[in-house]
Design a protein around this motif. Structure first.
Motif, PDB file in Angstrom:
ATOM      1  N   GLU A  30     -21.068  13.175 -96.747  1.00 30.49           N
ATOM      2  CA  GLU A  30     -20.388  13.394 -98.147  1.00 30.49           C
ATOM      3  C   GLU A  30     -21.653  13.796 -99.055  1.00 30.49           C
ATOM      4  O   GLU A  30     -21.588  14.709 -99.891  1.00 30.49           O
ATOM      5  CB  GLU A  30     -19.689  12.359 -98.714  1.00 30.49           C
ATOM      6  CG  GLU A  30     -19.064  12.478 -99.962  1.00 30.49           C
ATOM      7  CD  GLU A  30     -18.065  11.475-100.280  1.00 30.49           C
ATOM      8  OE1 GLU A  30     -17.442  11.386-101.345  1.00 30.49           O
ATOM      9  OE2 GLU A  30     -18.234  10.059 -99.911  1.00 30.49           O
ATOM     10  N   GLN A  53     -15.738  15.999 -97.721  1.00 26.70           N
ATOM     11  CA  GLN A  53     -15.512  15.368 -98.877  1.00 26.70           C
ATOM     12  C   GLN A  53     -14.536  14.326 -98.687  1.00 26.70           C
ATOM     13  O   GLN A  53     -13.518  14.325 -97.973  1.00 26.70           O
ATOM     14  CB  GLN A  53     -14.760  16.527 -99.816  1.00 26.70           C
ATOM     15  CG  GLN A  53     -13.954  16.085-100.894  1.00 26.70           C
ATOM     16  CD  GLN A  53     -13.378  17.311-101.888  1.00 26.70           C
ATOM     17  OE1 GLN A  53     -13.203  18.548-101.162  1.00 26.70           O
ATOM     18  NE2 GLN A  53     -13.398  17.379-103.020  1.00 26.70           N
ATOM     19  N   ARG A  54     -14.544  13.315 -99.480  1.00 30.35           N
ATOM     20  CA  ARG A  54     -13.678  12.260 -99.457  1.00 30.35           C
ATOM     21  C   ARG A  54     -12.324  12.163-100.636  1.00 30.35           C
ATOM     22  O   ARG A  54     -12.736  12.712-101.711  1.00 30.35           O
ATOM     23  CB  ARG A  54     -14.342  10.949 -99.835  1.00 30.35           C
ATOM     24  CG  ARG A  54     -13.577   9.523 -99.576  1.00 30.35           C
ATOM     25  CD  ARG A  54     -14.564   8.410 -99.769  1.00 30.35           C
ATOM     26  NE  ARG A  54     -14.989   8.352-101.081  1.00 30.35           N
ATOM     27  CZ  ARG A  54     -15.144   7.036-101.794  1.00 30.35           C
ATOM     28  NH1 ARG A  54     -15.145   6.187-100.807  1.00 30.35           N
ATOM     29  NH2 ARG A  54     -15.364   6.901-102.786  1.00 30.35           N
ATOM     30  N   ARG A  55     -11.265  12.253 -99.896  1.00 31.25           N
ATOM     31  CA  ARG A  55     -10.103  12.051-101.000  1.00 31.25           C
ATOM     32  C   ARG A  55      -9.222  10.988-100.935  1.00 31.25           C
ATOM     33  O   ARG A  55      -8.868  10.342 -99.727  1.00 31.25           O
ATOM     34  CB  ARG A  55      -9.103  13.473-100.354  1.00 31.25           C
ATOM     35  CG  ARG A  55      -9.892  14.645-100.503  1.00 31.25           C
ATOM     36  CD  ARG A  55      -8.968  16.073-100.291  1.00 31.25           C
ATOM     37  NE  ARG A  55      -9.523  17.181-100.262  1.00 31.25           N
ATOM     38  CZ  ARG A  55      -8.921  18.427 -99.781  1.00 31.25           C
ATOM     39  NH1 ARG A  55      -7.815  18.416 -99.168  1.00 31.25           N
ATOM     40  NH2 ARG A  55      -9.669  19.490-100.066  1.00 31.25           N
ATOM     41  N   LYS A  56      -8.666  10.467-101.931  1.00 32.47           N
ATOM     42  CA  LYS A  56      -7.907   9.441-102.045  1.00 32.47           C
ATOM     43  C   LYS A  56      -6.563   9.933-101.566  1.00 32.47           C
ATOM     44  O   LYS A  56      -6.172  10.644-102.201  1.00 32.47           O
ATOM     45  CB  LYS A  56      -7.939   9.084-103.545  1.00 32.47           C
ATOM     46  CG  LYS A  56      -7.429   7.464-103.677  1.00 32.47           C
ATOM     47  CD  LYS A  56      -7.086   7.031-105.013  1.00 32.47           C
ATOM     48  CE  LYS A  56      -8.218   6.497-105.681  1.00 32.47           C
ATOM     49  NZ  LYS A  56      -8.104   6.057-107.076  1.00 32.47           N
ATOM     50  N   TYR A  57      -5.978   8.742-100.719  1.00 31.28           N
ATOM     51  CA  TYR A  57      -4.702   9.241-100.432  1.00 31.28           C
ATOM     52  C   TYR A  57      -3.663   7.889-100.713  1.00 31.28           C
ATOM     53  O   TYR A  57      -2.253   8.058-100.604  1.00 31.28           O
ATOM     54  CB  TYR A  57      -4.466   9.441 -98.906  1.00 31.28           C
ATOM     55  CG  TYR A  57      -4.676   8.580 -97.784  1.00 31.28           C
ATOM     56  CD1 TYR A  57      -3.616   7.592 -97.494  1.00 31.28           C
ATOM     57  CD2 TYR A  57      -6.017   8.264 -97.400  1.00 31.28           C
ATOM     58  CE1 TYR A  57      -3.924   6.527 -96.783  1.00 31.28           C
ATOM     59  CE2 TYR A  57      -6.171   7.405 -96.380  1.00 31.28           C
ATOM     60  CZ  TYR A  57      -5.241   6.609 -96.238  1.00 31.28           C
ATOM     61  OH  TYR A  57      -5.393   5.353 -95.309  1.00 31.28           O
ATOM     62  N   TYR A  70      -8.930   5.944 -98.578  1.00 30.55           N
ATOM     63  CA  TYR A  70      -9.314   7.689 -98.508  1.00 30.55           C
ATOM     64  C   TYR A  70      -9.463   8.128 -97.204  1.00 30.55           C
ATOM     65  O   TYR A  70      -9.416   7.520 -96.139  1.00 30.55           O
ATOM     66  CB  TYR A  70     -10.786   7.378 -98.933  1.00 30.55           C
ATOM     67  CG  TYR A  70     -11.199   6.991-100.441  1.00 30.55           C
ATOM     68  CD1 TYR A  70     -10.957   7.875-101.290  1.00 30.55           C
ATOM     69  CD2 TYR A  70     -11.358   5.661-100.773  1.00 30.55           C
ATOM     70  CE1 TYR A  70     -11.374   7.467-102.810  1.00 30.55           C
ATOM     71  CE2 TYR A  70     -11.321   5.634-101.981  1.00 30.55           C
ATOM     72  CZ  TYR A  70     -11.270   6.180-103.111  1.00 30.55           C
ATOM     73  OH  TYR A  70     -11.804   5.759-104.234  1.00 30.55           O
ATOM     74  N   TYR A  83     -10.933  11.943 -95.260  1.00 25.48           N
ATOM     75  CA  TYR A  83     -12.090  12.915 -95.339  1.00 25.48           C
ATOM     76  C   TYR A  83     -11.676  14.269 -94.747  1.00 25.48           C
ATOM     77  O   TYR A  83     -11.119  14.417 -93.743  1.00 25.48           O
ATOM     78  CB  TYR A  83     -13.344  12.495 -94.405  1.00 25.48           C
ATOM     79  CG  TYR A  83     -13.752  10.992 -94.880  1.00 25.48           C
ATOM     80  CD1 TYR A  83     -14.640  10.953 -95.619  1.00 25.48           C
ATOM     81  CD2 TYR A  83     -13.031   9.850 -94.260  1.00 25.48           C
ATOM     82  CE1 TYR A  83     -15.109   9.720 -96.353  1.00 25.48           C
ATOM     83  CE2 TYR A  83     -13.498   8.635 -94.923  1.00 25.48           C
ATOM     84  CZ  TYR A  83     -14.717   8.664 -95.667  1.00 25.48           C
ATOM     85  OH  TYR A  83     -14.970   7.361 -96.203  1.00 25.48           O
ATOM     86  N   THR A 139     -15.689  20.347 -95.906  1.00 27.00           N
ATOM     87  CA  THR A 139     -15.967  21.481 -97.045  1.00 27.00           C
ATOM     88  C   THR A 139     -16.339  22.779 -96.195  1.00 27.00           C
ATOM     89  O   THR A 139     -16.156  22.738 -95.037  1.00 27.00           O
ATOM     90  CB  THR A 139     -17.354  20.838 -97.703  1.00 27.00           C
ATOM     91  OG1 THR A 139     -18.312  20.916 -96.878  1.00 27.00           O
ATOM     92  CG2 THR A 139     -17.158  19.436 -98.350  1.00 27.00           C
TER      93      THR A 139
END
Length: 151
Positions: free
Chosen positions: A89, A95-99, A106, A108, A111
């Motif tokens: 990251e 990229q880390r995304r909150k779900y 999170y 991943y 990119t």
């Protein structure tokens, strides 16, 4: 730059005994004052050149996005995986995304830089199929419900 010595070289191509095209490539050789070669391969390996980083990119490329799923598919120890995901990251490969908000969870995603590694991994896989030792007995590429990503 002070201390750099640049020597132009050429692209050398030949066919080996197995009738394979062999390419030695370099636009130029660059050396630091201490004689070490400066090269983008070494720079790339500093970012993603360990086993766990490449296996993480492989799994995310197969749309395996959540920590526990990545851990299961790679076999990486929990702390090692957490460290590799943080590093990937930081260097812009994932990229880390909150779900989920409660509890915070999170996933991943790759990119553009991470997606650009996928053809490199495909080539590495082909190389491994041809030149790396076979898997130990008892390990297969299939798992219940579908194919496991190949290493």
């Amino acid at each position: 730059m002070v201390g750099l010595k640049i020597k132009p070289t050429t692209l050398v191509v030949w066919i080996d005994e197995e009738k394979e095209v062999v390419v030695v490539m370099a636009d130029f050789d660059t050396f630091a004052a201490d004689g070490t070669r400066i090269c983008s391969i070494a720079d790339a390996l500093d970012l993603v050149g360990d086993r766990w980083s490449l296996l993480v990119v492989r799994e995310i490329g197969f749309d395996v996005r959540r920590f526990d799923q990545i851990r299961t598919r790679t076999g990486a120890p929990r702390q090692m995986l957490a460290a590799r995901l943080r590093k990937l990251e930081e260097v812009g490969v994932v990229q880390r995304r909150k779900y989920q908000d409660r509890p915070e969870r999170y996933e991943y995603v790759l990119t553009g830089a991470g997606r650009a590694l996928l053809p490199v991994l495909a080539e590495l896989r082909q190389w491994g199929q041809r030149h790396a030792p076979s898997r130990p007995a008892g390990r297969t590429n299939s798992v219940e419900g579908g194919d496991a990503p190949a290493s």
